[in-house]
Design a protein around this motif. Structure first.
Motif, PDB file in Angstrom:
ATOM      1  N   ARG A 141     -24.024   4.974  50.595  1.00 14.50           N
ATOM      2  CA  ARG A 141     -24.831   5.799  51.490  1.00 14.50           C
ATOM      3  C   ARG A 141     -24.049   6.127  52.769  1.00 14.50           C
ATOM      4  NH1 ARG A 141     -27.200   3.118  55.723  1.00 14.50           N
ATOM      5  NH2 ARG A 141     -27.029   0.846  55.703  1.00 14.50           N
ATOM      6  N   LYS A 142     -22.945   5.356  53.004  1.00  8.85           N
ATOM      7  CA  LYS A 142     -22.059   5.640  54.136  1.00  8.85           C
ATOM      8  C   LYS A 142     -20.944   6.558  53.652  1.00  8.85           C
ATOM      9  CE  LYS A 142     -22.947   4.308  57.464  1.00  8.85           C
ATOM     10  NZ  LYS A 142     -23.993   4.805  58.402  1.00  8.85           N
ATOM     11  N   LYS A 143     -20.972   7.778  54.108  1.00  9.42           N
ATOM     12  CA  LYS A 143     -20.047   8.811  53.628  1.00  9.42           C
ATOM     13  C   LYS A 143     -18.589   8.391  53.779  1.00  9.42           C
ATOM     14  CE  LYS A 143     -18.982  13.736  54.131  1.00  9.42           C
ATOM     15  NZ  LYS A 143     -19.263  14.982  54.891  1.00  9.42           N
ATOM     16  N   ILE A 144     -18.260   7.725  54.889  1.00  8.72           N
ATOM     17  CA  ILE A 144     -16.865   7.350  55.148  1.00  8.72           C
ATOM     18  C   ILE A 144     -16.364   6.346  54.112  1.00  8.72           C
ATOM     19  CG2 ILE A 144     -17.422   5.483  56.799  1.00  8.72           C
ATOM     20  CD1 ILE A 144     -14.904   6.383  58.372  1.00  8.72           C
ATOM     21  N   LEU A 145     -17.232   5.406  53.682  1.00  7.64           N
ATOM     22  CA  LEU A 145     -16.843   4.444  52.651  1.00  7.64           C
ATOM     23  C   LEU A 145     -16.586   5.135  51.327  1.00  7.64           C
ATOM     24  CD1 LEU A 145     -19.031   1.218  53.043  1.00  7.64           C
ATOM     25  CD2 LEU A 145     -16.542   1.369  53.102  1.00  7.64           C
ATOM     26  N   THR A 146     -17.437   6.080  50.991  1.00  4.69           N
ATOM     27  CA  THR A 146     -17.247   6.854  49.761  1.00  4.69           C
ATOM     28  C   THR A 146     -15.941   7.624  49.820  1.00  4.69           C
ATOM     29  OG1 THR A 146     -19.634   7.121  49.482  1.00  4.69           O
ATOM     30  CG2 THR A 146     -18.217   8.663  48.282  1.00  4.69           C
ATOM     31  N   GLU A 147     -15.670   8.266  50.943  1.00  4.19           N
ATOM     32  CA  GLU A 147     -14.465   9.080  51.086  1.00  4.19           C
ATOM     33  C   GLU A 147     -13.194   8.242  50.946  1.00  4.19           C
ATOM     34  OE1 GLU A 147     -12.408  12.168  54.315  1.00  4.19           O
ATOM     35  OE2 GLU A 147     -14.484  11.501  54.618  1.00  4.19           O
ATOM     36  N   ILE A 148     -13.164   7.112  51.638  1.00  2.00           N
ATOM     37  CA  ILE A 148     -11.972   6.249  51.575  1.00  2.00           C
ATOM     38  C   ILE A 148     -11.798   5.674  50.171  1.00  2.00           C
ATOM     39  CG2 ILE A 148     -10.858   4.168  52.460  1.00  2.00           C
ATOM     40  CD1 ILE A 148     -12.367   4.647  55.110  1.00  2.00           C
ATOM     41  N   SER A 149     -12.891   5.223  49.573  1.00  5.17           N
ATOM     42  CA  SER A 149     -12.821   4.624  48.230  1.00  5.17           C
ATOM     43  C   SER A 149     -12.317   5.629  47.203  1.00  5.17           C
ATOM     44  CB  SER A 149     -14.193   4.093  47.819  1.00  5.17           C
ATOM     45  OG  SER A 149     -14.633   3.085  48.699  1.00  5.17           O
ATOM     46  N   LEU A 150     -12.807   6.854  47.286  1.00  9.71           N
ATOM     47  CA  LEU A 150     -12.363   7.896  46.353  1.00  9.71           C
ATOM     48  C   LEU A 150     -10.891   8.238  46.580  1.00  9.71           C
ATOM     49  CD1 LEU A 150     -15.469  10.266  46.267  1.00  9.71           C
ATOM     50  CD2 LEU A 150     -14.694   8.710  44.471  1.00  9.71           C
ATOM     51  N   GLU A 151     -10.465   8.251  47.833  1.00 10.50           N
ATOM     52  CA  GLU A 151      -9.043   8.498  48.129  1.00 10.50           C
ATOM     53  C   GLU A 151      -8.173   7.436  47.472  1.00 10.50           C
ATOM     54  OE1 GLU A 151      -8.041   8.805  52.238  1.00 10.50           O
ATOM     55  OE2 GLU A 151      -9.116  10.696  52.530  1.00 10.50           O
ATOM     56  N   LEU A 152      -8.611   6.182  47.542  1.00  7.85           N
ATOM     57  CA  LEU A 152      -7.849   5.080  46.943  1.00  7.85           C
ATOM     58  C   LEU A 152      -7.764   5.230  45.431  1.00  7.85           C
ATOM     59  CD1 LEU A 152      -9.242   2.110  49.042  1.00  7.85           C
ATOM     60  CD2 LEU A 152      -6.827   2.748  48.886  1.00  7.85           C
ATOM     61  N   ILE A 153      -8.885   5.568  44.812  1.00  9.86           N
ATOM     62  CA  ILE A 153      -8.901   5.736  43.358  1.00  9.86           C
ATOM     63  C   ILE A 153      -7.984   6.882  42.936  1.00  9.86           C
ATOM     64  CG2 ILE A 153     -10.351   6.396  41.381  1.00  9.86           C
ATOM     65  CD1 ILE A 153     -12.662   4.893  42.848  1.00  9.86           C
ATOM     66  N   GLU A 154      -8.020   7.955  43.705  1.00  8.46           N
ATOM     67  CA  GLU A 154      -7.235   9.149  43.359  1.00  8.46           C
ATOM     68  C   GLU A 154      -5.762   9.035  43.753  1.00  8.46           C
ATOM     69  OE1 GLU A 154      -9.526  12.130  45.310  1.00  8.46           O
ATOM     70  OE2 GLU A 154     -11.125  12.100  43.805  1.00  8.46           O
ATOM     71  N   SER A 155      -5.410   7.953  44.458  1.00  9.73           N
ATOM     72  CA  SER A 155      -4.005   7.795  44.874  1.00  9.73           C
ATOM     73  C   SER A 155      -3.098   7.420  43.711  1.00  9.73           C
ATOM     74  CB  SER A 155      -3.889   6.740  45.977  1.00  9.73           C
ATOM     75  OG  SER A 155      -4.200   5.453  45.472  1.00  9.73           O
ATOM     76  N   GLY A 156      -3.704   7.108  42.583  1.00  8.16           N
ATOM     77  CA  GLY A 156      -2.899   6.885  41.373  1.00  8.16           C
ATOM     78  C   GLY A 156      -2.557   5.430  41.126  1.00  8.16           C
ATOM     79  N   GLY A 157      -1.378   5.216  40.567  1.00  7.69           N
ATOM     80  CA  GLY A 157      -0.989   3.883  40.121  1.00  7.69           C
ATOM     81  C   GLY A 157      -0.894   3.859  38.608  1.00  7.69           C
ATOM     82  N   LYS A 158      -0.265   2.840  38.089  1.00  8.46           N
ATOM     83  CA  LYS A 158      -0.046   2.752  36.640  1.00  8.46           C
ATOM     84  C   LYS A 158      -1.283   2.290  35.879  1.00  8.46           C
ATOM     85  CE  LYS A 158       4.921   1.764  37.120  1.00  8.46           C
ATOM     86  NZ  LYS A 158       4.977   1.622  38.587  1.00  8.46           N
ATOM     87  N   ARG A 159      -2.247   1.708  36.586  1.00 12.57           N
ATOM     88  CA  ARG A 159      -3.477   1.206  35.953  1.00 12.57           C
ATOM     89  C   ARG A 159      -3.169   0.140  34.902  1.00 12.57           C
ATOM     90  NH1 ARG A 159      -6.021   3.198  40.083  1.00 12.57           N
ATOM     91  NH2 ARG A 159      -6.941   5.279  39.911  1.00 12.57           N
ATOM     92  N   LEU A 160      -2.168  -0.687  35.179  1.00 13.65           N
ATOM     93  CA  LEU A 160      -1.781  -1.700  34.202  1.00 13.65           C
ATOM     94  C   LEU A 160      -2.861  -2.749  33.991  1.00 13.65           C
ATOM     95  CD1 LEU A 160       1.972  -2.301  35.140  1.00 13.65           C
ATOM     96  CD2 LEU A 160       1.098  -1.297  33.027  1.00 13.65           C
ATOM     97  N   ARG A 161      -3.477  -3.202  35.065  1.00  9.03           N
ATOM     98  CA  ARG A 161      -4.451  -4.284  34.933  1.00  9.03           C
ATOM     99  C   ARG A 161      -5.693  -3.856  34.158  1.00  9.03           C
ATOM    100  NH1 ARG A 161      -1.313  -3.934  38.890  1.00  9.03           N
ATOM    101  NH2 ARG A 161      -0.094  -5.695  39.657  1.00  9.03           N
ATOM    102  N   PRO A 162      -6.290  -2.695  34.470  1.00  2.74           N
ATOM    103  CA  PRO A 162      -7.414  -2.274  33.626  1.00  2.74           C
ATOM    104  C   PRO A 162      -6.985  -1.975  32.193  1.00  2.74           C
ATOM    105  CG  PRO A 162      -6.836  -0.548  35.207  1.00  2.74           C
ATOM    106  CD  PRO A 162      -6.101  -1.786  35.614  1.00  2.74           C
ATOM    107  N   ALA A 163      -5.755  -1.495  32.021  1.00  2.00           N
ATOM    108  CA  ALA A 163      -5.243  -1.272  30.665  1.00  2.00           C
ATOM    109  C   ALA A 163      -5.145  -2.598  29.912  1.00  2.00           C
ATOM    110  CB  ALA A 163      -3.881  -0.585  30.707  1.00  2.00           C
ATOM    111  N   PHE A 164      -4.793  -3.656  30.623  1.00  2.00           N
ATOM    112  CA  PHE A 164      -4.737  -4.981  30.008  1.00  2.00           C
ATOM    113  C   PHE A 164      -6.133  -5.426  29.562  1.00  2.00           C
ATOM    114  CE2 PHE A 164      -0.708  -7.631  30.741  1.00  2.00           C
ATOM    115  CZ  PHE A 164       0.107  -6.538  30.538  1.00  2.00           C
ATOM    116  N   VAL A 165      -7.155  -5.122  30.350  1.00  2.00           N
ATOM    117  CA  VAL A 165      -8.529  -5.443  29.947  1.00  2.00           C
ATOM    118  C   VAL A 165      -8.856  -4.731  28.628  1.00  2.00           C
ATOM    119  CG1 VAL A 165     -10.984  -5.302  30.545  1.00  2.00           C
ATOM    120  CG2 VAL A 165      -9.288  -5.761  32.344  1.00  2.00           C
ATOM    121  N   ILE A 166      -8.547  -3.439  28.591  1.00  2.00           N
ATOM    122  CA  ILE A 166      -8.836  -2.622  27.403  1.00  2.00           C
ATOM    123  C   ILE A 166      -8.029  -3.112  26.195  1.00  2.00           C
ATOM    124  CG2 ILE A 166      -8.572  -0.298  26.429  1.00  2.00           C
ATOM    125  CD1 ILE A 166      -9.154   0.684  29.410  1.00  2.00           C
TER     126      ILE A 166
END
Length: 319
Positions: free
Chosen positions: A28-53
């Motif tokens: 409900r806090k717009k700034i938290l949503t904005e920062i969180s989405l920026e972090l998700i969209e910043s990329g990375g190899k996603r190795l750890r979630p890939a390990f879960v899968i």
């Protein structure tokens, strides 16, 4: 994600995971949503979630409605630790992009990291058993202790290789092991499979961190997206430097340069890297990394799933 293009099945699951993360981090806090989405969209190899899968693919029952959220939770945990690391290190860049603390300030970075932790554990409380959530909580505790280990030995030139290995086990390897075990556990994998995958995760994580530390001495700022010598300036002495400090030919000169601690400048960094390269430190670091790689491959031989064994072998080749 380029890393996973050769494996569309995993790539599709990771795309679903990313969409799920974007949905659950909204606040409900717009700034938290904005920062969180920026972090998700910043990329990375996603190795750890890939390990879960991947871990779940070794089980008897792959339930997408459970595994995708759990992969998201692990990635959110990992992201939260990175946000907090950047605050401690006063880092300006992460993956070549400006960090949360540099862009939004340390206060918002702390709040965001905490918010992502709560989001992760909210998902875990809904999608896994209390017993396994307790295991994950203990793993996060170990990661925190590993970070404190690192803090306590800053600028210490007498750190042993054993101390270093214990630290990276807590700081990095545990989360890789927990990631692959979370998927396998929830997909009802056999005890034999869980044992082999858990060890694989540890050995992969150890090799992964050693490789990352090697890059401090072998890569370029442009390639890695962070200034060269960052660890040295912060008093984090990794394996190549620790091996070099054991060489009497450069030991005194290295210690003299390192005695400047946080006042080490770019010219000093160049000299330190040059001195490390004059020894067998990089070769010895590579040898130790390969020992962990071979141990990981040995664990893979205990498994019997050609398709997913090949994906894990592919990931090992990147180290």
């Amino acid at each position: 994600m380029d890393l996973w293009k050769a494996y569309p099945e995993i790539n599709i699951d990771l795309d679903k995971m990313e969409k799920y993360m974007k949905k659950v981090v909204r606040s409900r806090k717009k700034i938290l949503t904005e920062i969180s989405l920026e972090l998700i969209e910043s990329g990375g190899k996603r190795l750890r979630p890939a390990f879960v899968i991947l871990g779940a693919r070794y089980g008897k029952k792959f339930e997408e409605e459970k595994i995708i959220p759990l992969a998201s939770a692990i990635e959110l945990l990992h992201t939260a630790t990175l946000v907090h690391d950047d605050i401690i290190d006063d880092s300006k860049l992460r993956r070549g992009k400006i960090t949360v603390q540099a862009k939004w300030g340390k206060d918002m970075a702390v709040y965001t990291g905490d918010y992502l932790f709560t989001k992760a554990f909210t998902i875990l409380s809904d999608k896994t058993s209390f017993k396994h959530m307790n295991r994950i909580a203990r793993a996060v505790r170990a990661i925190c202790e590993g970070e404190i280990d690192q803090y306590e030995i800053k600028y210490n030139v007498n750190v042993s290789v054993i101390d270093y290995l214990k630290r990276i086990y807590r700081k990095t390897a545990i989360l890789f092991a927990m990631s692959i075990l979370t998927g396998a556990y929830e997909a009802k994998a056999s005890k034999k499979t869980l044992n082999a995958l858990g060890k694989f995760g540890v050995y992969f994580g150890m090799a992964f961190q050693i490789r990352d530390d090697l890059l401090e001495y072998t890569s370029t700022e442009k390639k890695e997206g962070k200034p060269m010598g960052t660890d040295i300036k912060q008093g984090i002495y990794t394996l190549p430097l620790l091996f070099a400090l054991e060489d009497n030919k450069v030991n005194k000169e290295l210690k003299k340069l390192l005695s400047k601690k946080e006042n080490v400048d770019d010219e000093d960094i160049e000299k330190i890297i040059m001195l490390v390269k004059q020894t067998k430190a990089l070769d010895n670091t590579e040898i130790l990394k390969n020992k962990f790689i071979n141990k990981a491959l040995k664990e893979l031989k205990k498994l019997n799933n050609k398709n997913y064994d090949n994906i894990l072998k592919y990931l090992i080749k990147l180290l």
